[in-house]
Structure formats: structure tokens, C-alpha cells
Design an enzyme around this catalytic site. Sequence first.
Site, PDB file in Angstrom:
ATOM      1  N   GLY A 239     -71.385   2.584 -37.807  1.00 35.93           N
ATOM      2  CA  GLY A 239     -71.498   4.014 -38.056  1.00 35.93           C
ATOM      3  C   GLY A 239     -70.589   4.602 -39.107  1.00 35.93           C
ATOM      4  N   GLU A 273     -69.799  -3.373 -35.291  1.00 35.87           N
ATOM      5  CA  GLU A 273     -71.129  -3.666 -35.846  1.00 35.87           C
ATOM      6  C   GLU A 273     -71.360  -2.867 -37.123  1.00 35.87           C
ATOM      7  OE1 GLU A 273     -73.561  -2.314 -32.607  1.00 35.87           O
ATOM      8  OE2 GLU A 273     -73.098  -4.019 -31.329  1.00 35.87           O
ATOM      9  N   GLY A 275     -72.601  -1.786 -40.732  1.00 35.27           N
ATOM     10  CA  GLY A 275     -73.693  -2.140 -41.627  1.00 35.27           C
ATOM     11  C   GLY A 275     -73.487  -1.429 -42.953  1.00 35.27           C
ATOM     12  N   ARG A 276     -73.738  -0.125 -42.923  1.00 34.45           N
ATOM     13  CA  ARG A 276     -73.687   0.681 -44.137  1.00 34.45           C
ATOM     14  C   ARG A 276     -72.359   0.584 -44.894  1.00 34.45           C
ATOM     15  NH1 ARG A 276     -76.968   5.026 -44.700  1.00 34.45           N
ATOM     16  NH2 ARG A 276     -77.209   5.106 -42.432  1.00 34.45           N
ATOM     17  N   ARG A 312     -85.194   5.636 -48.099  1.00 32.54           N
ATOM     18  CA  ARG A 312     -84.227   6.616 -47.591  1.00 32.54           C
ATOM     19  C   ARG A 312     -84.442   8.035 -48.128  1.00 32.54           C
ATOM     20  NH1 ARG A 312     -79.390   6.552 -48.250  1.00 32.54           N
ATOM     21  NH2 ARG A 312     -78.838   7.206 -46.175  1.00 32.54           N
ATOM     22  N   TYR A 316     -85.065  10.461 -45.077  1.00 34.52           N
ATOM     23  CA  TYR A 316     -83.933  11.299 -44.659  1.00 34.52           C
ATOM     24  C   TYR A 316     -83.562  12.348 -45.696  1.00 34.52           C
ATOM     25  CZ  TYR A 316     -82.936   6.915 -42.065  1.00 34.52           C
ATOM     26  OH  TYR A 316     -83.005   5.779 -41.310  1.00 34.52           O
ATOM     27  N   CYS A 342     -99.089   7.111 -54.110  1.00 29.45           N
ATOM     28  CA  CYS A 342     -99.931   8.301 -53.956  1.00 29.45           C
ATOM     29  C   CYS A 342     -99.489   9.137 -52.760  1.00 29.45           C
ATOM     30  CB  CYS A 342    -101.383   7.874 -53.805  1.00 29.45           C
ATOM     31  SG  CYS A 342    -101.845   6.715 -55.089  1.00 29.45           S
ATOM     32  N   GLU A 343     -98.293   9.653 -52.815  1.00 29.64           N
ATOM     33  CA  GLU A 343     -97.747  10.545 -51.789  1.00 29.64           C
ATOM     34  C   GLU A 343     -96.758  11.471 -52.488  1.00 29.64           C
ATOM     35  OE1 GLU A 343     -97.738  10.160 -48.166  1.00 29.64           O
ATOM     36  OE2 GLU A 343     -98.707   8.189 -48.018  1.00 29.64           O
ATOM     37  N   TYR A 371     -79.991  -0.445 -45.832  1.00 29.67           N
ATOM     38  CA  TYR A 371     -81.246   0.222 -45.489  1.00 29.67           C
ATOM     39  C   TYR A 371     -82.099   0.448 -46.738  1.00 29.67           C
ATOM     40  CZ  TYR A 371     -78.378   0.790 -41.386  1.00 29.67           C
ATOM     41  OH  TYR A 371     -77.541   0.528 -40.338  1.00 29.67           O
TER      42      TYR A 371
HETATM   43  C1  LIG Z   1     -77.795   0.644 -36.931  1.00 28.21           C
HETATM   44  C2  LIG Z   1     -76.799   0.139 -35.964  1.00 28.21           C
HETATM   45  C3  LIG Z   1     -75.534  -0.273 -36.398  1.00 28.21           C
HETATM   46  C4  LIG Z   1     -75.072  -0.142 -37.831  1.00 28.21           C
HETATM   47  O1  LIG Z   1     -74.858   1.158 -38.212  1.00 28.21           O
HETATM   48  P1  LIG Z   1     -74.163   1.492 -39.620  1.00 28.21           P
HETATM   49  O2  LIG Z   1     -74.133   2.958 -39.654  1.00 28.21           O
HETATM   50  O3  LIG Z   1     -75.000   0.900 -40.668  1.00 28.21           O
HETATM   51  O4  LIG Z   1     -72.792   0.907 -39.581  1.00 28.21           O
HETATM   52  C5  LIG Z   1     -74.677  -0.816 -35.479  1.00 28.21           C
HETATM   53  N1  LIG Z   1     -75.022  -0.949 -34.175  1.00 28.21           N
HETATM   54  C6  LIG Z   1     -76.222  -0.550 -33.720  1.00 28.21           C
HETATM   55  C7  LIG Z   1     -76.553  -0.725 -32.285  1.00 28.21           C
HETATM   56  C8  LIG Z   1     -77.146   0.006 -34.587  1.00 28.21           C
HETATM   57  O5  LIG Z   1     -78.327   0.419 -34.127  1.00 28.21           O
END
Ligand SMILES: *Cc1c(COP(=O)(O)O)cnc(C)c1O
Length: 418
Positions: A239, A273, A275-276, A312, A316, A342-343, A371
Site C-alpha cells: 500500500g 506485500e 507492489g507499487r 490506469r 482510476y 474505439c472508446e 499495474y
Molecule cells: C494489491 C495488494 C497488495 C499490493 O499493494 P500495493 O499498493 O501495490 O503495494 C498487497 N497485498 C494485497 C492483499 C493486495 O491486494
Amino acid sequence: MNHFQYSNQDLYCEGVKIEDIAEEVSTPFYLYPHATLKQHFNSFNNAFEGIRHLICFSMKSNSNMAILRLFAREGGGVDIVSGGELYRALKAGVNPEKIVYSGVGKRVEDMEYAIKTGILMFNVESRQELYLLNDSAKRLNKIANIAIRVNPDVDAQTHPYISTGLKENKFGIDINESIEEYKIAARLENLNVSGVSCHIGSQLTNLSPFVDTLKKIKGLVKRLGDIDINIKYLDLGGGLGITYDSETPPMPGEYADALKKELNKTELTLIFEPGRVIMGNAGILVTKVLYTKTAGEKNFVIVDAAMNDLMRPSLYNSFHAIQPVKEGEREIITADIVGPICESGDFLAKNRQIGSPVPGELIAVMSAGAYGFSMSSTYNSRPRVAEVMVKEEQYYIIRERESYEDLVSGEKIPDFLE
Ligand SMILES: *Cc1c(COP(=O)(O)O)cnc(C)c1O
């Protein structure tokens, strides 16, 4: 250190001129500098030095096997949300003991696959899932480690589509009600209660929701300890936000310090966890300008990448900076950067001030590493684009551009239509 830099007006990725890559692989393509990937992973990982922890990269943000391999080599695991992601992770060489499995809708087949694989932990999101997982483990004569994903009812202060930690969201089990579920789990013979997990949302730019969540979870761990349910892992999810435009998110070091302060000396192992925060600014989408046109007051720049390649902005309304691959003196215009689909929702940027581009030139859509490719589709029968990794003076295709044959592979015309 930024690994996308201009030199003599040309945009480079590490030591490679982006124009040269485009000549070889054509456009559009995603581009990732190895040095940035490694740096982002390690700065997050190193921020937690001094406490036991494991980084389980959220592979839904980018699931290319070369990228997973890189993080695995740096000591990382992954957070998966499907059987397909488990398959990819194993193929990429991720250690099963470093895999956690999240998601509100795990299918039995996928749970069994993960039990057989011997993953570290299932983050369970409902009572029905607890029972189903226990049954699956029993059939396979195994014990599955679980955490319950709790919903702490904390406002992540982010976009509603990527906010997951409020009572009204579909994710997890209410933190107060979770005690009851933990008691059930503790009685189920083929489950081993080992953790508490949460994930409150994505693109968070403030520390306070993270700290508030940790406070609530600490309380839960204590209450569980009082009834002899002993927790080993705290999975705090992902997150942490990044700068797309002018956001000022905390650095991984500040994030880690805030959590460490709240935890003091802990015997728990922390799982993250992210990601971003690792991938977002470690990738760009390179696209070619096809046409420019005006309609009344409005300028359009039509490029060869579209919403199917980078969803994205459409999904969003999110901001991605647009940069020229060749710098130069230009008239500044306000334009929509749009794709060929075509959107009307097919745009990469709206009302953006840019140096007026000319047909045939390349532009870079920044902060597209998370993403981006992983959300791409073949809508309008557009083959998925290539992915390229640069390391120093060399570049490597880490995913071939799809062909037209790929597009129709698996489709069948039934006999009665022959
Ligand atoms: C999407 C997700 C993440 C990663 O979120 P980021 O904002 O990309 O860090 C981690 N854990 C769970 C359960 C998720 O669904």
C-alpha cells in the site's frame, strides 16, 4: 538515482538510448531498468533491518518472470492472489516457503495447488474459506498455515477503488469479530494458526493509517495470546504510495521507522506485500505518436498505446507524466493523449500541457511499472506489448510482443459451422 535520464536531448534507460530499443522491438513496449528494480527492492528490504521480516512482493502489480526472479535472488518472496500467479512464481524460482496467498475468492483447486506446494501462509478472508481450506488440507493429509485477514476499519485516504480497509469493503473479517474466527480456526485439525494479516489499500501517502492499523492489530495479537492463540507472523500488506505527479509519500525508511517505533522489540516476524512502491517508478511505457489533430479548441495526440496496454488512466483517472523521448524546443500545447481504441475512455492523459509532438516521434508514459502490463488485455484484438529490461549498456526482451496467432490461440470453430 533515477535511471531514466536525458543525455544530449535523448532519453536513456541506464546506458541504453530508448530510441535504439524502439527501432529493434517496435512500439509500444514497457521498459524496466534493472538497477532501479534492485534499488527499490533493497531499499524497502533494508529499511527493516534489525527486525525479522520477509518481503513478499505483490506480484499482481507486475508478474513478469524475469522480475520475479530478480526479487527472489535478492531474498524476496511473493504475495499471490491466484493459482496462475502461484504457477508463475514457482516457474520463476520463488521459494514456496516465501509465498503468501491473499484474496477473497480463492478456488478450491487453487487452494489445493498451494497446499501441495507447501506455501508459507494462507491469508483467509471468511469463515467459509476456513472450513474449505481445512477440508482441502485434510484430503491431502497436510496442515495449512493460516492468518486471518482482518479489516481494521481504517480509512486509507486513497482512491475508493483501491481502498480496502474500511468496514464497507469486501476484504477481510472485521477485526473485532475475528477473535471468534480465530477460535474456530484453532479447533480445525488441518489448520495451523500462524499469523494476522491486513492490507488497507493502495497508493497511501500518509503514515497515520498504517500506524493506526498496527495499533489495532497489536491489540488483537495480545487478546489472542490471552486465549493461547500464539501469533508468529504479522503480515502488514502493501500500500505504500509513490510520486506520480506531486504526491509526497513517505520513503520506505520513514515507513519502517514509524512501524518499528510502534513495535519496539518484537518476537514477531513481519511480512510486507509491497507492489507499487517497488514497481511503479521502475517502469515506463514507450509509445509512438501516430497523428495529431485538433477539434475545435481541443488538441489530440493519438499514440499507438491504448487503454488495453495501460488501463490506469481509464480505470482510476490516474495521472502519468508524459515525457518526450527526444527533448527539443517546442510550442507548449494542452492536449489529450489518446489511443486508437474505439472508446472515449481510451486516454493516457487529459488536458495535459506538453511540448507539441510530431507524428512518428516517441513519447514515454512515466511511472507505469506497477499495474501496467499486468492489467493489460487484448481488447480490440490488440496483441499485448513487449516488455524489456535494461541492465547497464544492454537490453533484454523479457516478454515478446504477442503475435496475431497468439491472439486467436485456443479459439475453436465448432463443427456445425464448418
Ligand atoms: C494489491 C495488494 C497488495 C499490493 O499493494 P500495493 O499498493 O501495490 O503495494 C498487497 N497485498 C494485497 C492483499 C493486495 O491486494
